[in-house]
Scaffold this active site. Structure first.
Site, PDB file in Angstrom:
ATOM      1  N   GLU A 157       0.802  -1.224   0.000  1.00  0.00           N
ATOM      2  CA  GLU A 157       0.000   0.000   0.000  1.00  0.00           C
ATOM      3  C   GLU A 157       0.840   1.281   0.000  1.00  0.00           C
ATOM      4  O   GLU A 157       0.566   2.211   0.751  1.00  0.00           O
ATOM      5  CB  GLU A 157      -0.977  -0.021   1.185  1.00  0.00           C
ATOM      6  CG  GLU A 157      -1.850  -1.267   1.175  1.00  0.00           C
ATOM      7  CD  GLU A 157      -2.831  -1.356   2.359  1.00  0.00           C
ATOM      8  OE1 GLU A 157      -2.727  -0.535   3.278  1.00  0.00           O
ATOM      9  OE2 GLU A 157      -3.688  -2.248   2.337  1.00  0.00           O
ATOM     10  N   ASN A 199       2.392  -4.934  -3.271  1.00  0.00           N
ATOM     11  CA  ASN A 199       1.006  -5.341  -3.019  1.00  0.00           C
ATOM     12  C   ASN A 199       0.132  -4.115  -2.709  1.00  0.00           C
ATOM     13  O   ASN A 199       0.562  -3.227  -1.970  1.00  0.00           O
ATOM     14  CB  ASN A 199       1.020  -6.284  -1.802  1.00  0.00           C
ATOM     15  CG  ASN A 199      -0.277  -7.023  -1.562  1.00  0.00           C
ATOM     16  OD1 ASN A 199      -0.798  -7.676  -2.469  1.00  0.00           O
ATOM     17  ND2 ASN A 199      -0.818  -6.935  -0.339  1.00  0.00           N
ATOM     18  N   HIS A 235     -10.023  -6.950  -2.154  1.00  0.00           N
ATOM     19  CA  HIS A 235     -11.083  -6.790  -1.137  1.00  0.00           C
ATOM     20  C   HIS A 235     -12.252  -6.115  -1.854  1.00  0.00           C
ATOM     21  O   HIS A 235     -12.301  -4.898  -1.985  1.00  0.00           O
ATOM     22  CB  HIS A 235     -10.600  -5.910   0.020  1.00  0.00           C
ATOM     23  CG  HIS A 235      -9.525  -6.535   0.839  1.00  0.00           C
ATOM     24  ND1 HIS A 235      -9.755  -7.638   1.639  1.00  0.00           N
ATOM     25  CD2 HIS A 235      -8.218  -6.237   0.977  1.00  0.00           C
ATOM     26  CE1 HIS A 235      -8.622  -7.979   2.239  1.00  0.00           C
ATOM     27  NE2 HIS A 235      -7.670  -7.152   1.854  1.00  0.00           N
ATOM     28  N   GLU A 264      -5.621 -11.148  -1.395  1.00  0.00           N
ATOM     29  CA  GLU A 264      -6.398 -10.999  -0.146  1.00  0.00           C
ATOM     30  C   GLU A 264      -7.899 -10.997  -0.415  1.00  0.00           C
ATOM     31  O   GLU A 264      -8.646 -10.215   0.175  1.00  0.00           O
ATOM     32  CB  GLU A 264      -6.027  -9.680   0.565  1.00  0.00           C
ATOM     33  CG  GLU A 264      -4.543  -9.493   0.772  1.00  0.00           C
ATOM     34  CD  GLU A 264      -4.180  -8.237   1.577  1.00  0.00           C
ATOM     35  OE1 GLU A 264      -5.081  -7.612   2.166  1.00  0.00           O
ATOM     36  OE2 GLU A 264      -2.987  -7.906   1.614  1.00  0.00           O
ATOM     37  N   ASP A 266     -11.758 -11.071  -0.511  1.00  0.00           N
ATOM     38  CA  ASP A 266     -13.018 -11.313   0.193  1.00  0.00           C
ATOM     39  C   ASP A 266     -14.094 -10.468  -0.486  1.00  0.00           C
ATOM     40  O   ASP A 266     -13.780  -9.587  -1.283  1.00  0.00           O
ATOM     41  CB  ASP A 266     -12.936 -11.073   1.713  1.00  0.00           C
ATOM     42  CG  ASP A 266     -12.275  -9.771   2.116  1.00  0.00           C
ATOM     43  OD1 ASP A 266     -12.265  -8.818   1.304  1.00  0.00           O
ATOM     44  OD2 ASP A 266     -11.773  -9.686   3.249  1.00  0.00           O
TER      45      ASP A 266
HETATM   46  C1  XIL Z   1      -5.579  -6.753   8.351  1.00  0.00           C
HETATM   47  C2  XIL Z   1      -5.805  -7.977   9.220  1.00  0.00           C
HETATM   48  O1  XIL Z   1      -6.703  -8.827   8.558  1.00  0.00           O
HETATM   49  C3  XIL Z   1      -6.357  -7.551  10.564  1.00  0.00           C
HETATM   50  O2  XIL Z   1      -6.422  -8.683  11.432  1.00  0.00           O
HETATM   51  C4  XIL Z   1      -5.490  -6.477  11.193  1.00  0.00           C
HETATM   52  O3  XIL Z   1      -6.087  -6.006  12.372  1.00  0.00           O
HETATM   53  C5  XIL Z   1      -5.269  -5.324  10.228  1.00  0.00           C
HETATM   54  O4  XIL Z   1      -4.742  -5.812   9.000  1.00  0.00           O
HETATM   55  N1  XIL Z   1      -4.839  -5.040   3.615  1.00  0.00           N
HETATM   56  C6  XIL Z   1      -3.715  -5.712   4.016  1.00  0.00           C
HETATM   57  C7  XIL Z   1      -3.754  -6.594   5.205  1.00  0.00           C
HETATM   58  O5  XIL Z   1      -2.704  -5.674   3.305  1.00  0.00           O
HETATM   59  O6  XIL Z   1      -2.532  -6.649   5.883  1.00  0.00           O
HETATM   60  C8  XIL Z   1      -4.858  -6.179   6.152  1.00  0.00           C
HETATM   61  O7  XIL Z   1      -4.937  -7.155   7.171  1.00  0.00           O
HETATM   62  C9  XIL Z   1      -6.166  -6.047   5.420  1.00  0.00           C
HETATM   63  C10 XIL Z   1      -6.076  -4.984   4.349  1.00  0.00           C
END
Ligand code: XIL
Length: 353
Positions: A157, A199, A235, A264, A266
């Site tokens: 990020e 990422n 996401h 990641e 969802d």
């Molecule tokens: C999130 C985790 O899922 C949580 O448990 C934590 O509190 C915060 O981080 N993008 C990312 C991940 O790259 O590292 C994040 O993970 C979700 C969003």
């Protein structure tokens, strides 16, 4: 025992074993990872070390996935909460679990603006001191897991929302624009065999942010900064996937010689879960996996958790999202596979034919 009786017993045993085998085969079709293996493909899930204590969690994870991402255990604040004091216990356990179950570890993440301990975030360091901290952290972590964590999200990020240049982070403030490429160089020095990824979120499709990432990684490739891939977090909000546009983005990154991984995934939504929502969610998962499988450049598909009950979107008010009852993943609270799981099985199955 008369030899006839012995023969009969043997026959019984063989018939029994055959029967048992056939029943298992009928009751449990191939798992996600078995189908993925037929395509030499990686299917992964994010996991907390503490959830390995839940036998259903450990069983589902190792049965269905051939890759895992430490959900938090490899982040800076988890590994080096105090200067120079590294705590690898939880990450070691996860890596051991992965080895035991023949799963690959996707390391996440070395450099991020979140999960930074206050000694870094609020420290008053010169540029050279900050570079020293960055180098030391990366050398120690990547070096320790050399050969056991073959892929790292080196920077997470780093691009501002909207694509307007680099995100304003403590690392950027202390070091300047080149902190990202320095991180990649240090990671490569620590493990020349590791695949190094950038990422980010909101950059799956063609848009200003993915354009900014494309410009940055093209420049890295041109100048020989060691980078091997781009992670698309994925996401998603229900029914918002533009797979044509995502395919074009994957294609242009691939043409630079980079891999892409869906890192990641969802699928969230507001309000109660309905049958229609679960069916649309399944379509979304299928569409994203199919887009990945359709491209030679997309090498893994990772979901951000195994069961809905442990999703980061549950119960947390994240600012951009607050639905404490959301069910964004492949398995429900009781580890029962959801329509989204079956959609992924279908998509993988089609590619195995
Ligand atoms: C999130 C985790 O899922 C949580 O448990 C934590 O509190 C915060 O981080 N993008 C990312 C991940 O790259 O590292 C994040 O993970 C979700 C969003």
């Amino acid at each position: 025992m008369a030899s006839q009786t012995r023969r009969r017993l043997w026959l019984f045993a063989i018939l029994f074993l055959l029967g048992a085998h056939m029943t298992t085969a009928q009751e449990s079709p191939l798992s996600l990872r078995e189908l993925a293996a037929q395509n030499d493909f990686r299917i992964g899930a994010a996991v907390y070390t503490s959830h390995l204590n839940d036998p259903a969690h450990a069983e589902t994870l190792s049965r269905e996935f051939n890759m895992l991402t430490p959900e938090n255990e490899a982040k800076f604040c988890e590994l080096q909460a105090q200067p120079g004091q590294f705590d690898f216990r939880r990450l070691d356990q996860l890596v051991a679990f992965a080895q035991q179950h023949d799963m690959e570890v996707h390391g996440h993440t070395l450099v991020w603006h979140q999960c930074l301990p206050s000694w870094v975030a609020n420290g008053q360091f010169s540029r050279d001191e900050a570079i020293g901290i960055l180098r030391d952290h990366i050398y120690t972590v990547v070096g320790r897991y050399q050969g056991r964590i073959p892929i790292w999200d080196v920077v997470n990020e780093g691009i501002a929302d909207g694509g307007s240049g680099l995100r304003d982070t403590p690392w950027h403030a202390m070091i300047g624009d080149d902190y990202i490429e320095l991180a990649f160089r240090f990671a490569h020095e620590a493990d020349p065999n590791a695949l190094l990824f950038y990422n980010d979120y909101g950059a799956e499709a063609m848009n200003a942010k993915s354009d900014a990432i494309y410009a940055m990684v093209s420049d890295f490739v041109e100048r020989g900064v060691p980078i091997h891939g781009v992670g698309l977090q994925a996401h998603f909000t229900l029914n918002t996937i533009n797979s044509g546009s995502i395919a074009r983005n994957i294609q242009r990154l691939g043409e630079l010689g980079l891999q892409v991984q869906i890192t990641e995934m969802d699928v969230r939504y507001e309000g109660d879960t309905t049958a229609d929502i679960l069916s649309q969610q399944a379509d979304d998962y299928r569409e994203m996996l199919q887009t990945c499988l359709d491209s030679d450049y997309c090498t893994a598909f990772i979901v951000w958790g195994v069961t809905d009950k442990f999703s980061w979107l549950r119960g947390a008010n994240l600012g951009f999202f607050n639905n404490p009852i959301v069910e964004p993943l492949l398995f429900d609270d009781n580890y029962q596979p959801k329509p989204a799981y079956h959609a992924l099985l279908d998509a993988l199955g089609q590619y195995s034919d």
